[in-house]
Design an enzyme around this catalytic site. Structure first.
Site, PDB file in Angstrom:
ATOM      1  N   GLU A 111       0.715   5.182  11.874  1.00  0.00           N
ATOM      2  CA  GLU A 111       1.770   4.346  11.094  1.00  0.00           C
ATOM      3  C   GLU A 111       2.809   4.529  11.855  1.00  0.00           C
ATOM      4  OE1 GLU A 111       1.002   2.251   8.500  1.00  0.00           O
ATOM      5  OE2 GLU A 111      -1.001   2.458   9.379  1.00  0.00           O
ATOM      6  N   ARG A 112       3.913   3.640  11.350  1.00  0.00           N
ATOM      7  CA  ARG A 112       5.063   3.556  12.133  1.00  0.00           C
ATOM      8  C   ARG A 112       5.950   4.868  11.976  1.00  0.00           C
ATOM      9  NH1 ARG A 112       3.860  -0.476   9.465  1.00  0.00           N
ATOM     10  NH2 ARG A 112       3.725  -2.602  10.010  1.00  0.00           N
TER      11      ARG A 112
ATOM     12  N   LYS B  45       0.791  -1.147  -0.060  1.00  0.00           N
ATOM     13  CA  LYS B  45      -0.183   0.108   0.010  1.00  0.00           C
ATOM     14  C   LYS B  45       0.905   1.367  -0.014  1.00  0.00           C
ATOM     15  CE  LYS B  45      -2.322  -0.780   3.839  1.00  0.00           C
ATOM     16  NZ  LYS B  45      -1.784  -2.255   4.205  1.00  0.00           N
TER      17      LYS B  45
END
Length: 469
Positions: free
Chosen positions: A187-188, A161
């Protein structure tokens, strides 16, 4: 962060439950969505979510609550959370408070606007449907995106993605001369740092803004970061009349943050534990993404699908807002067919003769039909072998396998990993290639000659010695 006006009044903390803070006021209560500041140096921001009674409000902290205790003073800022807007925000990274997180000097000459904005009025919305060309073959041919529309990028973990999103940023700057806005929700942290470095190396940073509410931040920050990004995007659309590509990674984390907030403030959960207000919260974000008479915000949103289950309420509610869906398949990724887009599960509301034209529509239908027939024949091939098929079925399989390989594409953002030069393929070249494959022009060429190329002409130079020649 924006300079605060003089406090309207002071309250005191009644209780702290993780990120949820109850505050008692002696006089008038602050409004819903008002921003309060607490802590010894007034560094902890709390957004009012509910009025519990005539003297108490419940808020969610947008920053960690370490150091808060009962009886501590809370200052009402007199307004909601605000985001910085203006030309100076380009090429910078921001957090939910509008503070820069790229270790560079804070930009000057910024205007601050509330993140709680209404969607554009119906009278201002554009009524014409236009195609947004991405330069990615499988997307432009089979699921064309709408300018000013919303596209969902569905897939489980690790199917590509984020790679697809970064390639679209690269192509947007190169081809459309617009502004790209990347919003990282839950997210990270390393992904944000890597993206910043990659965009800087690619030379597209001057046309980009990045905002991050990462997974290590409280749910309140992750819940509001999408509204901050949209406020910035609306500035470029409405004030500068530019087209904006808004990339959200990951919209599921926005729903998840809302679910955490809902649970923390004590709301009764709905189906599968999601918040009862999920559809309203998602709509308040999605409806602000629109095509107006002055410009367009085109949004591409990565959607993590829990356990690859497309009946999950988060996936179902997100689907209802989209004009196109790009579904990434773990099976195709395993076969090395990148981008790993599933052509039969993905779709677009733009794929009608009135919008994309008769030739493109009929060609897309023929491609889908060929790939669907191949999918049906796969079980027979696995059990009995290719030789047991009729001559017509063997031709269909050969066409389908060549189409699958032609619809793969090397990306500019993965050059360092693959060693292959990235390709931007125009819609005309992509349609021409598919048309010639369906006409059996390449039936004597090895399948590998069509794998990871740009336009169809490269097949002849790549390995394209005809079989038996």
């Amino acid at each position: 962060m924006e300079k605060r006006t003089a406090p309207s009044h002071i309250g005191r903390i009644a209780s702290v439950h993780g990120s949820v803070v109850d505050i008692r006021f002696q006089d008038d209560l602050p409004a819903i969505s008002a921003l309060l500041y607490a802590g010894p140096d007034r560094s902890i921001a709390i957004e009012v979510l509910a009025h519990l009674d005539s003297g108490c409000v419940r808020g969610i902290a947008l920053s960690p609550t370490q150091g808060l205790c009962r009886g501590m003073e809370v200052e009402d800022s007199g307004g909601p959370l605000k985001a910085p807007v203006g030309p100076a925000i380009l090429s910078r990274m921001f957090d939910v408070f509008g503070q820069t997180i790229d270790r560079l000097e804070a930009p000057s000459g910024l205007e601050w606007r509330s993140v709680h904005q209404p969607p554009p009025a119906l009278s201002r919305r554009s009524t014409t449907s236009e195609i947004f060309e991405t330069g990615i073959k499988i997307v432009d041919v089979l699921m064309p995106l709408e300018r000013g529309g919303k596209t969902g990028l569905f897939g489980g973990a690790g199917v590509g993605k984020t790679v697809l999103l970064t390639e679209m940023i690269h192509n947007m700057v190169g081809q459309h001369q617009g502004v790209s806005l990347f919003c990282g929700i839950g997210e990270r942290c390393r992904e944000g740092e890597e993206l910043y470095r990659d965009m800087k190396a690619a030379g597209v940073l001057p046309h980009m803004v990045m905002v991050f509410g990462q997974m290590n931040e409280p749910p309140g920050a992750r819940f509001r970061i999408g509204h901050v990004a949209l406020t910035m995007a609306e500035y470029f659309r409405d004030d500068e009349h530019r087209d904006v590509l808004l990339l959200i990674d990951n919209i599921f984390r926005f729903i998840q943050a809302g679910s955490e907030v809902s649970g923390l403030i004590g709301q009764m959960p709905s189906r599968l534990g999601y918040q009862p207000t999920m559809s309203t919260e998602l709509a308040s974000l999605e409806e602000r993404i629109a095509n107006t008479d002055q410009g367009a915000i085109t949004s591409i949103q990565a959607v993590y699908v829990p356990a690859d289950d497309f009946t999950d309420p988060a996936a179902v509610h997100t689907f209802s807002h989209l004009s196109a869906s790009i579904v990434l398949s773990r099976k195709r990724a395993g076969e090395g067919l990148y981008p790993a887009v599933d052509p039969l599960q993905s779709n677009s509301k733009m794929a009608t003769p009135g919008i994309i034209g008769e030739r493109h529509y009929l060609l897309a239908q023929e491609i889908r039909k060929t790939l669907a027939q191949y999918a049906e024949l796969r079980d027979i091939i696995a059990m009995l072998g290719l030789d047991q098929l009729s001559a017509a079925d063997r031709s269909t399989v050969a066409r389908a396998r060549r189409l699958e390989r032609f619809l793969t594409q090397p990306f500019s953002t993965t050059e360092q990993f693959t060693g292959l030069e990235g390709k931007f393929v125009s819609l005309d070249d992509a349609l021409d290639g598919c048309e010639r494959i369906l006409a059996d022009e390449f039936k004597d060429y090895p399948e590998s000659s069509l794998y990871m190329i740009g336009a169809i002409g490269e097949a002849k130079s790549k390995g394209g010695q005809k079989k038996g020649a």
